[in-house]
Design a protein around this motif. Sequence first.
Motif, short mmCIF file in Angstrom:
data_model
loop_
_atom_site.label_atom_id
_atom_site.label_comp_id
_atom_site.label_asym_id
_atom_site.label_seq_id
_atom_site.Cartn_x
_atom_site.Cartn_y
_atom_site.Cartn_z
N ILE A 151 0.83 -1.21 -0.08
CA ILE A 151 0.00 -0.19 -0.13
C ILE A 151 1.03 1.35 0.01
O ILE A 151 0.47 2.13 -0.54
N ASN A 152 2.11 1.30 0.59
CA ASN A 152 2.72 2.34 0.55
C ASN A 152 3.39 2.99 -0.98
O ASN A 152 3.83 4.14 -1.01
N ASN A 153 3.06 1.98 -1.96
CA ASN A 153 3.48 2.30 -3.30
C ASN A 153 2.60 3.65 -3.83
O ASN A 153 2.55 3.90 -4.86
N THR A 154 1.29 3.79 -3.03
CA THR A 154 0.67 5.02 -3.32
C THR A 154 1.38 5.89 -3.40
O THR A 154 1.00 7.33 -3.88
N ARG A 155 2.59 6.19 -2.64
CA ARG A 155 3.21 7.49 -2.29
C ARG A 155 4.26 7.60 -3.77
O ARG A 155 4.75 8.64 -3.74
N LYS A 156 4.35 6.35 -4.43
CA LYS A 156 5.35 6.45 -5.64
C LYS A 156 4.73 7.28 -6.86
O LYS A 156 4.39 6.42 -7.68
N ILE A 157 4.56 8.39 -6.76
CA ILE A 157 3.58 8.90 -7.76
C ILE A 157 4.48 9.52 -9.07
O ILE A 157 5.61 10.29 -8.87
N ALA A 158 4.09 9.04 -10.15
CA ALA A 158 4.65 9.46 -11.43
C ALA A 158 4.08 10.73 -12.13
O ALA A 158 4.61 11.46 -12.78
N GLY A 159 2.91 11.07 -11.81
CA GLY A 159 2.01 12.02 -12.28
C GLY A 159 0.36 11.64 -11.96
O GLY A 159 0.05 10.63 -11.49
N VAL A 160 -0.19 12.96 -12.06
CA VAL A 160 -1.53 12.87 -11.62
C VAL A 160 -2.39 13.57 -12.73
O VAL A 160 -2.03 14.63 -13.20
N PHE A 161 -3.65 13.07 -12.97
CA PHE A 161 -4.66 13.76 -13.89
C PHE A 161 -5.63 14.19 -12.89
O PHE A 161 -6.05 13.45 -12.05
N VAL A 162 -5.98 15.40 -13.02
CA VAL A 162 -6.78 16.26 -12.01
C VAL A 162 -7.87 16.85 -13.10
O VAL A 162 -7.39 17.73 -13.85
N ASN A 163 -8.85 16.29 -13.21
CA ASN A 163 -9.87 16.60 -13.88
C ASN A 163 -9.68 16.65 -15.47
O ASN A 163 -9.81 17.72 -16.03
#
Length: 471
Positions: free
Chosen positions: A424-436
């Motif tokens: 579950i700690n892999n949710t922290r390993k963010i490559a990017g986010v789509f926001v709307n």
Amino acid sequence: MKYLIILILIVTINFNLNAQNQSQLDTNEQENITYVIRNVNIIPMTEDNKVIEKATVVIRNKKIQSINDSIPVNAKTIDGTDKWLIPGLIDMHVHNLADIRMSSNYPTKGATLFMDNQDFMLLYVANGVTTTFELSGRVEHFGQRNEIINGKVIGPRIALAYLVDGGDSGNTANTPNDGRQTVRLAKQQGYEFIKVYSNLNIETYKAIVDEASKQNMKVIGHIPTIFKGNTKEAFVPHFGMVAHAEEFSSQTDEYTIEVAEEFAKLAKDNNTWVMPNLSNLVYIAKQARSLDSVRNLPSFKYVHPLMQSKWIVSNQYNKGTSPERVAYFDSLVDFHISMVKALKNAGVPMVAGTDSGTSGIVWGFSLHNELELLVKAGLTEEEALISATRLPANWLEIEDKIGTVEIGKFADLVLLNANPLDNINNTRKIAGVFVNGEWVNKEWIDYMLSDLAEKNNRNKDKYDWNKRSEY
């Protein structure tokens, strides 16, 4: 200068995709960009949640247009190789900073302390939190939400609850008639949910819940203190969600698994959902031990300097602390873990919420802490992810718009460098986010966080919580 940089970054078509070859478009063109994520592993968070490996996802007009279909001409490509795509995360319990007046008032005065909404919302975006539930809504939060909707700020969707309490301060109701009228007014003002609080008397509490049902407004909140010793009476029809596991520990002096199971049955029988909010008490217990637990938070530097000051000089959990108080908080943490186990066994739906804004609980970052704690308490990685994606969307009744990775839904998505179903700690390993539907990559996130930390450091001597009435 910073605002110019933000504007340029927002209207740049690929936010430095692959860290090169940026080109600028105007805002109208930005809204019409088509993106394609190629070769990505999708964790859809649907009921069957079957992983779609090495998939192609097309995003157009801020929605998921297709999965494993044809690729439109001139789409902007994002390489999803060895990456994992999940729905945007949802924090179901936040208290957002917004413009406020802390000094004495006079007609026309208005706010005196103004928040940079992009600075603040960056904390959510950086952590893949694309929807939040504000549980102490005020008019300034409507303005904050509107800035996001009209594109001036990149930030999460915001659901708003109106808090009603008993007593003589804040939004109060001390009679059933007052309670009903308060709900009606909240509905007329545009609030979508009602939050009940600790000091309500029995008759007013029940009237508020009943009137909210008539007004088609869901109810979330505390179990009023008056119900201690007869908690069952609080579980009336339309009491939709308990906002903390702490509400159960406040109803008893016996922190046993048997008591936890009794409370879980009350929630199950009444179809009341629960937000465990483990991070709240865990971080309270840490602060009772030492304020270094706040000072040393990696995310502390991103917190507005006034809140940094408050969390240190006016920390209610550390003031007057003692070994006995620490032991008490520890016992609460243990009981709340028992509550999570009992709720899971009873089949009570649980959603992730953090009470962010409380001392030591940093917006955005705290949701990853909550997911980690839920897994440690007995949820599987998949169950924890469900609690921050599909289930909150269902309770908010926007499951047709967000919560899963499916064609036709808004493109609120998080691209991860590792599989969160493995850890579950892999949710922290963010490559990017789509926001709307707008792509924000890790380079932009890191740049903006660094800039924010420097800004807060420059301004930290300008804010003192003890002098807040001067602002």
